[in-house]
Design a protein around this motif. Sequence first.
Motif, mmCIF file in Angstrom:
data_model
loop_
_atom_site.group_PDB
_atom_site.id
_atom_site.type_symbol
_atom_site.label_atom_id
_atom_site.label_comp_id
_atom_site.label_asym_id
_atom_site.label_seq_id
_atom_site.Cartn_x
_atom_site.Cartn_y
_atom_site.Cartn_z
ATOM 1 N N PRO A 154 0.791 -1.235 0.000
ATOM 2 C CA PRO A 154 0.000 0.000 0.000
ATOM 3 C C PRO A 154 0.822 1.283 0.000
ATOM 4 C CG PRO A 154 -0.056 -1.030 2.159
ATOM 5 C CD PRO A 154 0.592 -2.015 1.237
ATOM 6 N N LYS A 155 2.071 1.218 0.408
ATOM 7 C CA LYS A 155 2.898 2.421 0.459
ATOM 8 C C LYS A 155 3.596 2.718 -0.865
ATOM 9 C CE LYS A 155 3.807 1.944 5.422
ATOM 10 N NZ LYS A 155 4.858 1.816 6.480
ATOM 11 N N LEU A 156 3.452 1.820 -1.851
ATOM 12 C CA LEU A 156 4.149 1.969 -3.120
ATOM 13 C C LEU A 156 3.205 2.438 -4.224
ATOM 14 C CD1 LEU A 156 6.309 -1.302 -3.132
ATOM 15 C CD2 LEU A 156 6.942 0.968 -2.264
ATOM 16 N N SER A 157 3.709 3.303 -5.101
ATOM 17 C CA SER A 157 2.987 3.694 -6.313
ATOM 18 C C SER A 157 3.508 2.820 -7.445
ATOM 19 C CB SER A 157 3.231 5.173 -6.629
ATOM 20 O OG SER A 157 2.558 5.548 -7.811
ATOM 21 N N VAL A 158 2.709 1.831 -7.827
ATOM 22 C CA VAL A 158 3.181 0.744 -8.693
ATOM 23 C C VAL A 158 2.876 1.025 -10.165
ATOM 24 C CG1 VAL A 158 2.911 -1.718 -9.206
ATOM 25 C CG2 VAL A 158 2.924 -0.926 -6.832
ATOM 26 N N ARG A 159 3.865 0.719 -11.021
ATOM 27 C CA ARG A 159 3.726 0.845 -12.466
ATOM 28 C C ARG A 159 3.497 -0.507 -13.134
ATOM 29 N NH1 ARG A 159 8.925 2.531 -15.752
ATOM 30 N NH2 ARG A 159 9.171 3.820 -13.879
ATOM 31 N N GLN A 160 4.166 -1.560 -12.625
ATOM 32 C CA GLN A 160 4.049 -2.888 -13.225
ATOM 33 C C GLN A 160 4.153 -3.943 -12.140
ATOM 34 O OE1 GLN A 160 7.227 -3.973 -15.941
ATOM 35 N NE2 GLN A 160 6.387 -6.023 -16.270
ATOM 36 N N VAL A 161 3.372 -5.033 -12.277
ATOM 37 C CA VAL A 161 3.462 -6.163 -11.361
ATOM 38 C C VAL A 161 3.945 -7.391 -12.138
ATOM 39 C CG1 VAL A 161 1.679 -5.338 -9.786
ATOM 40 C CG2 VAL A 161 1.023 -6.765 -11.737
ATOM 41 N N ALA A 162 4.680 -8.267 -11.452
ATOM 42 C CA ALA A 162 5.147 -9.527 -12.032
ATOM 43 C C ALA A 162 5.129 -10.579 -10.936
ATOM 44 C CB ALA A 162 6.551 -9.382 -12.616
ATOM 45 N N ALA A 163 4.799 -11.811 -11.302
ATOM 46 C CA ALA A 163 4.637 -12.870 -10.306
ATOM 47 C C ALA A 163 5.482 -14.086 -10.661
ATOM 48 C CB ALA A 163 3.166 -13.272 -10.197
ATOM 49 N N GLY A 164 6.201 -14.612 -9.669
ATOM 50 C CA GLY A 164 6.991 -15.818 -9.860
ATOM 51 C C GLY A 164 6.274 -17.028 -9.304
ATOM 52 N N GLY A 165 7.027 -18.108 -9.130
ATOM 53 C CA GLY A 165 6.432 -19.328 -8.612
ATOM 54 C C GLY A 165 5.796 -19.120 -7.253
ATOM 55 N N THR A 166 6.532 -18.503 -6.333
ATOM 56 C CA THR A 166 6.019 -18.241 -4.990
ATOM 57 C C THR A 166 6.441 -16.861 -4.488
ATOM 58 O OG1 THR A 166 7.966 -19.413 -4.107
ATOM 59 C CG2 THR A 166 5.921 -20.672 -4.302
ATOM 60 N N THR A 172 7.998 0.329 -9.410
ATOM 61 C CA THR A 172 7.295 1.529 -8.972
ATOM 62 C C THR A 172 7.497 2.675 -9.953
ATOM 63 O OG1 THR A 172 9.202 2.131 -7.585
ATOM 64 C CG2 THR A 172 7.404 0.893 -6.538
ATOM 65 N N GLU A 173 6.683 3.719 -9.779
ATOM 66 C CA GLU A 173 6.727 4.862 -10.687
ATOM 67 C C GLU A 173 8.073 5.567 -10.661
ATOM 68 O OE1 GLU A 173 4.716 5.704 -12.906
ATOM 69 O OE2 GLU A 173 2.843 4.678 -12.434
ATOM 70 N N ASP A 174 8.812 5.445 -9.567
ATOM 71 C CA ASP A 174 10.121 6.097 -9.481
ATOM 72 C C ASP A 174 11.255 5.225 -10.015
ATOM 73 O OD1 ASP A 174 10.271 4.211 -7.497
ATOM 74 O OD2 ASP A 174 10.459 5.625 -5.834
ATOM 75 N N GLY A 175 10.902 4.101 -10.674
ATOM 76 C CA GLY A 175 11.916 3.274 -11.312
ATOM 77 C C GLY A 175 12.629 2.304 -10.405
ATOM 78 N N ARG A 203 16.205 3.532 -12.090
ATOM 79 C CA ARG A 203 15.651 3.877 -13.404
ATOM 80 C C ARG A 203 15.311 2.615 -14.222
ATOM 81 N NH1 ARG A 203 19.251 7.922 -16.576
ATOM 82 N NH2 ARG A 203 17.310 8.068 -17.771
ATOM 83 N N VAL A 204 14.586 1.731 -13.604
ATOM 84 C CA VAL A 204 14.153 0.500 -14.269
ATOM 85 C C VAL A 204 12.941 0.812 -15.157
ATOM 86 C CG1 VAL A 204 13.256 -1.833 -13.935
ATOM 87 C CG2 VAL A 204 15.018 -0.934 -12.394
ATOM 88 N N ARG A 205 12.944 0.263 -16.360
ATOM 89 C CA ARG A 205 11.874 0.505 -17.322
ATOM 90 C C ARG A 205 10.887 -0.646 -17.401
ATOM 91 N NH1 ARG A 205 11.736 -0.091 -23.107
ATOM 92 N NH2 ARG A 205 13.968 -0.484 -23.192
ATOM 93 N N LEU A 206 11.372 -1.885 -17.183
ATOM 94 C CA LEU A 206 10.532 -3.060 -17.394
ATOM 95 C C LEU A 206 11.062 -4.216 -16.567
ATOM 96 C CD1 LEU A 206 8.140 -4.011 -19.236
ATOM 97 C CD2 LEU A 206 9.868 -4.789 -20.861
ATOM 98 N N ILE A 207 10.156 -5.039 -16.025
ATOM 99 C CA ILE A 207 10.564 -6.232 -15.283
ATOM 100 C C ILE A 207 9.901 -7.470 -15.884
ATOM 101 C CG2 ILE A 207 11.021 -5.054 -13.102
ATOM 102 C CD1 ILE A 207 8.247 -5.917 -12.132
ATOM 103 N N ALA A 208 10.558 -8.614 -15.711
ATOM 104 C CA ALA A 208 10.009 -9.909 -16.124
ATOM 105 C C ALA A 208 10.454 -10.939 -15.097
ATOM 106 C CB ALA A 208 10.482 -10.299 -17.516
#
Length: 404
Positions: A154-166, A172-175, A203-208
């Motif tokens: 709840p404290k994070l302003s999220v841009r993208q979510v990604a899910a692993g096995g567990t 976040t918006e600030d990279g 300064r992360v643009r994308l996660i996988a």
Amino acid sequence: MADSQPSSDSVILAWGSGEDGQLGMGDWVDKEWVCSVKALEGRDVTAVVAGSRNSLAICDDGRLFTWGWNQRGTLGHPPDTKTESVPSLVKALDDVNIVQAAIGGWHCLAVDDQGRAYAWGGNEYGQCGEEPEKKEDGSKALRRDITIPQRCAPKLSVRQVAAGGTHSVVLTEDGHVWTWGQPWPPGDIKQIYMPVRVQGLERVRLIAVGAFHNLSLLEDGMLWAWGNNEYGQLGTGDTQPRSQPIPVQGLSGLALVDIAAGGWHSIAITNSGEVFAWGRGEHGRLGFGDDKSSKMVPQKVQLLSGEDIVQMSCGGTHSVALTRDGRMFSFGRGDHGRLGYGRKVTTGHPTEVTINLPPPKSSSTTTSTSTNERWFVKFVACGGRHTLAIANWINEQQEQTISG
């Protein structure tokens, strides 16, 4: 085998394993050919996600639909049924506009247009980001399943979510990148209940995220990886795991535009449409023409040269590449029909997936497919043993506009 005529010029395609209803066809049957998901026609779907045994779709109005396996509450509503073969609305998120989502081993994540993240499904490793409940004896314990989506991080302003096995990872918006859950195979390390920032990434643009490995593409084009590495999926030239991010080798000087992570393999795409693959090579999922060679550093997929690839998705044991002109090529393990070739063949040779759907009812072509009109795929998503895609019916003029 041709499917019945779609009622809309935008369709969701599905093929592969249907044993858990993950194809959304209203049955539990495998499909070896590309079929359309009738229940989603006319809903203006903007994104699809294929999980290990379930699926989801996001509509233009922010509504989220799920289907497939539900024994752990992964469909976002009480698991009154073990599986569901028809897409249903996640009512708990109906008052927010979901813009992106992810499916892990048996949990799901989503983010809305305000940067608020949500989680549901399996939670025994803390992957849903909920603090342990305090018991009467003073001890604390995690809820095993969270069947109704609830806020996480709840404290994070999220841009993208990604899910692993567990485990779960968010950008976040600030990279910055944050993670929680069980980032390694269970038993290897203590789980993390609340978000912890991944150090060394700016300064992360994308996660996988794969089963237990993670990729981060930075704004400067550098690709970093961390996590499990038994098949070289980190691209570091060895099989040593990394608890902190490390640069992926062999990609310097390349202008990377997209990345993808499967269960145990990784993909990167350049701005010129070239594909680089590394990690586990069993079943031909890397596209190098064989069925077993793993690669510990990225190598160019020569068999896709000249196809101008703009997006890829990696499943558990197969991969699908999407070209700029809206065609698909699949490769890897072929049982359950997950490659869409009409037969259960396993191959390391990328082969084009044929779309044998008739024109939509709204098309001017009513009796046969014109050479000037066709189905154009704009997004693909690989799951454990099935594949989803979004396709539009276009004419020659629209294709020229898309191709630029």
